[in-house]
Design a protein around this motif. Structure first.
Motif, PDB file in Angstrom:
ATOM      1  N   GLY A 116       0.812  -1.213   0.000  1.00 48.45           N
ATOM      2  CA  GLY A 116       0.000   0.000   0.000  1.00 48.45           C
ATOM      3  C   GLY A 116       0.840   1.254   0.000  1.00 48.45           C
ATOM      4  N   GLY A 117       2.025   1.200   0.636  1.00 43.92           N
ATOM      5  CA  GLY A 117       2.945   2.326   0.575  1.00 43.92           C
ATOM      6  C   GLY A 117       3.444   2.554  -0.832  1.00 43.92           C
ATOM      7  N   HIS A 118       3.703   1.454  -1.536  1.00 48.43           N
ATOM      8  CA  HIS A 118       4.066   1.545  -2.945  1.00 48.43           C
ATOM      9  C   HIS A 118       2.966   2.240  -3.735  1.00 48.43           C
ATOM     10  N   LEU A 119       1.718   1.812  -3.536  1.00 46.20           N
ATOM     11  CA  LEU A 119       0.607   2.386  -4.290  1.00 46.20           C
ATOM     12  C   LEU A 119       0.337   3.832  -3.886  1.00 46.20           C
ATOM     13  N   ALA A 120       0.566   4.171  -2.618  1.00 45.05           N
ATOM     14  CA  ALA A 120       0.370   5.552  -2.176  1.00 45.05           C
ATOM     15  C   ALA A 120       1.369   6.479  -2.858  1.00 45.05           C
ATOM     16  N   ALA A 121       2.639   6.077  -2.883  1.00 46.37           N
ATOM     17  CA  ALA A 121       3.653   6.897  -3.536  1.00 46.37           C
ATOM     18  C   ALA A 121       3.401   6.984  -5.036  1.00 46.37           C
ATOM     19  N   TRP A 122       2.988   5.871  -5.624  1.00 46.11           N
ATOM     20  CA  TRP A 122       2.674   5.865  -7.058  1.00 46.11           C
ATOM     21  C   TRP A 122       1.515   6.804  -7.364  1.00 46.11           C
ATOM     22  N   ALA A 123       0.509   6.802  -6.502  1.00 45.54           N
ATOM     23  CA  ALA A 123      -0.704   7.583  -6.759  1.00 45.54           C
ATOM     24  C   ALA A 123      -0.414   9.069  -6.883  1.00 45.54           C
ATOM     25  N   ALA A 124       0.601   9.540  -6.183  1.00 45.09           N
ATOM     26  CA  ALA A 124       0.939  10.960  -6.256  1.00 45.09           C
ATOM     27  C   ALA A 124       1.442  11.364  -7.632  1.00 45.09           C
ATOM     28  N   THR A 125       1.914  10.388  -8.418  1.00 49.32           N
ATOM     29  CA  THR A 125       2.505  10.681  -9.724  1.00 49.32           C
ATOM     30  C   THR A 125       1.685  10.107 -10.877  1.00 49.32           C
TER      31      THR A 125
END
Length: 250
Positions: A116-125
């Motif tokens: 989920g941390g991966h997806l959270a960081a991805w979501a910003a970009t």
């Protein structure tokens, strides 16, 4: 479900798949902002949004609106159908669904644990590669995030979870999905990681922060005592650190 001030609350679908939904919880009065809670579990169907519910409840108690997001995941059983790009399509669509819920979206924090941390960081970009971005993420808090897919794949994290997500070994060509290859994020990113984490090594967060800063981004490594799961324990000092970060945002 109640509808205070015209806003829906409870489980809300953003698509037709059974895994395309979020759980919206609202505080009394006007929220300080919205926190999108993205659960972990190495993107596997065996793990679901129930992992995010304790965090959502803790956030609501502190005045935040919490959007506990589910998405299609990898593997057999309920929640299957994910992987690249479906999992990413869902996270993008799930966040954008907030646009129709009557909320103040000035502050939208993506908070995610592990995968989920991966997806959270991805979501910003996400807007850089053609995904819709009606609702921009304004800050990211990664909790023991898998932020470097190539390194995670090489280390075999999650018993080959990265290859299952991508459908192949991670390479430079997977930049559209790989947070460390997408720095700077363009928003502040906090990487909170337990020093004794033996599931996702702290080097994942450290490498991301180093790369983000080298690229001119705003990123901070927050090391805490404990293992992989201490960062999602609302009774832990690690969670207190996370709450402190959120207090600076709304």
């Amino acid at each position: 479900m109640s509808e205070p001030e015209g806003r829906a609350e409870g489980r809300l679908d953003y698509g037709s798949d059974p895994s395309q939904y979020g759980e919206l919880s609202l505080p009394e009065g006007d929220p300080r902002g919205v926190v999108v809670v993205i659960h972990g579990g190495f993107w596997k169907a065996a793990y679901d949004a129930s992992l995010g519910r304790p965090l959502a409840a803790a956030l609501v108690a502190r005045g935040w609106a919490a959007w506990n997001l589910e998405y299609r995941r990898v593997g057999a059983g309920g929640g299957a159908g994910g992987g690249a790009p479906a999992t990413f399509d869902d996270v993008a669509a799930g966040i954008d669904h907030l646009a129709g819920l009557g909320l103040d979206l000035t502050t939208v924090v993506a908070l995610g644990h592990s995968a989920g941390g991966h997806l959270a960081a991805w979501a910003a970009t996400r807007g850089r590669d053609g995904w819709p971005q009606r609702v921009p993420v304004t800050a990211v808090v990664s909790q023991a995030g898998v932020l470097d897919l190539r390194s995670a794949d090489a280390d075999g994290l999650g018993d080959g979870a990265v290859r299952a997500l991508l459908g192949h070994a991670a390479t430079a060509a997977d930049a559209p999905y790989d947070p460390i290859q997408r720095v700077p994020a363009g928003v502040p990113v906090w990487c909170v990681h337990g020093r004794d984490d033996d599931v996702v090594p702290p080097s994942q967060s450290a490498a991301y922060v180093q790369a983000a800063r080298a690229a001119g981004g705003e990123a901070e490594l927050v090391e805490v005592d404990g293992d992989h799961f201490v960062v999602i324990d609302p009774d832990s000092p690690a969670w207190t650190r996370i709450v402190g970060i959120l207090d600076t945002l709304g």
